[in-house]
Design an enzyme around this catalytic site. Structure first.
Site, PDB file in Angstrom:
ATOM      1  N   GLU A 245       5.659  -4.810 -10.121  1.00 13.22           N
ATOM      2  CA  GLU A 245       6.002  -3.996  -8.956  1.00 13.22           C
ATOM      3  C   GLU A 245       7.488  -3.664  -8.870  1.00 13.22           C
ATOM      4  O   GLU A 245       7.857  -2.604  -8.330  1.00 13.22           O
ATOM      5  CB  GLU A 245       5.553  -4.714  -7.675  1.00 13.22           C
ATOM      6  CG  GLU A 245       4.051  -4.728  -7.443  1.00 13.22           C
ATOM      7  CD  GLU A 245       3.334  -5.893  -8.103  1.00 13.22           C
ATOM      8  OE1 GLU A 245       2.145  -6.104  -7.803  1.00 13.22           O
ATOM      9  OE2 GLU A 245       3.964  -6.597  -8.925  1.00 13.22           O
TER      10      GLU A 245
ATOM     11  N   GLY B  52      -1.876  -5.361  -8.427  1.00 10.07           N
ATOM     12  CA  GLY B  52      -3.025  -5.722  -7.603  1.00 10.07           C
ATOM     13  C   GLY B  52      -4.179  -6.289  -8.410  1.00 10.07           C
ATOM     14  O   GLY B  52      -4.982  -7.066  -7.887  1.00 10.07           O
TER      15      GLY B  52
ATOM     16  N   ALA C 239      -2.337  -1.083  -8.325  1.00 10.60           N
ATOM     17  CA  ALA C 239      -2.699  -0.294  -7.151  1.00 10.60           C
ATOM     18  C   ALA C 239      -2.578   1.190  -7.495  1.00 10.60           C
ATOM     19  O   ALA C 239      -2.041   1.561  -8.545  1.00 10.60           O
ATOM     20  CB  ALA C 239      -1.796  -0.655  -5.978  1.00 10.60           C
TER      21      ALA C 239
ATOM     22  N   GLU D 201      -3.374  -9.874  -8.890  1.00 10.55           N
ATOM     23  CA  GLU D 201      -3.558 -10.513  -7.585  1.00 10.55           C
ATOM     24  C   GLU D 201      -5.039 -10.712  -7.266  1.00 10.55           C
ATOM     25  O   GLU D 201      -5.432 -11.747  -6.723  1.00 10.55           O
ATOM     26  CB  GLU D 201      -2.885  -9.663  -6.505  1.00 10.55           C
ATOM     27  CG  GLU D 201      -1.363  -9.694  -6.609  1.00 10.55           C
ATOM     28  CD  GLU D 201      -0.678  -8.691  -5.706  1.00 10.55           C
ATOM     29  OE1 GLU D 201       0.190  -9.092  -4.919  1.00 10.55           O
ATOM     30  OE2 GLU D 201      -1.005  -7.488  -5.789  1.00 10.55           O
TER      31      GLU D 201
END
Length: 261
Positions: free
Chosen positions: A135, A112, A67, A115
């Site tokens: 993260e 992300g 991200a 993901e």
């Protein structure tokens, strides 16, 4: 077709190629990119000429390297929840799409990016791919479904390890763990493999393919009886023209011509 800021989107003979296009940022997912993906999948859902999807990242360094940290750093408890839920909603739309979606993972698929790849129905990677949920290094946890889908794909023990250490794994490790379907040496070979898979799936009965997606996704839905979903889907198929065509073609020893009806 919508005007996208951070993705490239092209329909190539029935296969939509969606490319995250922020190579200077290693294709990091910011809010605008998530919105672009959302709009693209609304188009994919609605466009009958699109039969399958390949998602990849621009350049050779990264699929999506995570991200956008500059946005994450500004989050607080209230807007962080909305931030996570918005991403989960978009990734759920990918996972539940009735058209097959394949991730072509080139380079880093972190946070992300991992993901996003896991939200796709299948994953093909180049040999230089790297996966991880790092993260915890930022003092947070995955927010776009990473803890859930990673556990579904590779099991609890290894998911605990990856999410708690923040370690990366390479493409061959990901293949061994069941995170990947295939690993190819080059991006050209990987694209060809994605298109080979999709063209094979597209040749089957579209209604049946959509119901397969529903049934397999039901495995991880605690509110749904997957066996009942399967029985209902099986019954629904028998009402279709494609079922009549498929069974007739088999008995007549010819190739079926499915129309998605």
């Amino acid at each position: 077709m919508a005007n996208y800021q951070n993705i490239l989107f092209e329909n190539k003979e029935g296969i939509a190629h969606l490319t995250i296009n922020r190579p200077d940022k290693l294709n990091a997912l910011n809010i605008q990119t998530i919105e672009d993906i959302k709009v693209a999948f609304e188009e994919i859902y609605d466009d009958a000429t699109i039969k399958g999807v390949v998602i990849t990242g621009a350049g050779e360094k990264a699929f999506v390297a995570g991200a956008d940290i500059s946005e994450i750093a500004e989050l607080n408890e209230l807007n962080a929840r909305k931030f996570a839920e918005s991403g989960q909603e978009v990734f759920s739309a990918i996972e539940n799409c009735h058209k097959p979606v394949v991730a072509l993972v080139n380079g880093f698929a972190l946070g992300g990016g991992c993901e996003l790849a896991m939200a796709c129905h299948m994953r093909v990677a180049t040999a230089n791919a790297r996966f991880g949920q790092p993260e915890v290094n930022l003092g947070v946890i995955p927010g776009y479904g990473g803890t859930q889908r990673l556990t579904q794909l590779i099991g609890k023990a290894k998911s605990f390890e990856l999410c708690m250490t923040g370690d990366m794994i390479n493409a061959n490790q990901a293949l061994t763990l069941g995170l990947l379907n295939y690993v190819l040496d080059t991006q050209t070979e990987a694209i060809a493999k994605c298109e080979e898979i999709l063209n094979k799936v597209i040749s089957k009965a579209p209604v049946a393919i959509g119901l397969v997606i529903d049934c397999i996704n039901a495995v991880s839905n605690e509110q749904e009886n997957g066996y009942q979903t399967e029985a209902n889907g099986f019954a629904a198929c028998t009402k279709t023209a494609d079922f009549a065509e498929g069974t007739t073609a088999f008995l007549e020893k010819r190739k079926p011509e499915f129309k998605g009806e």
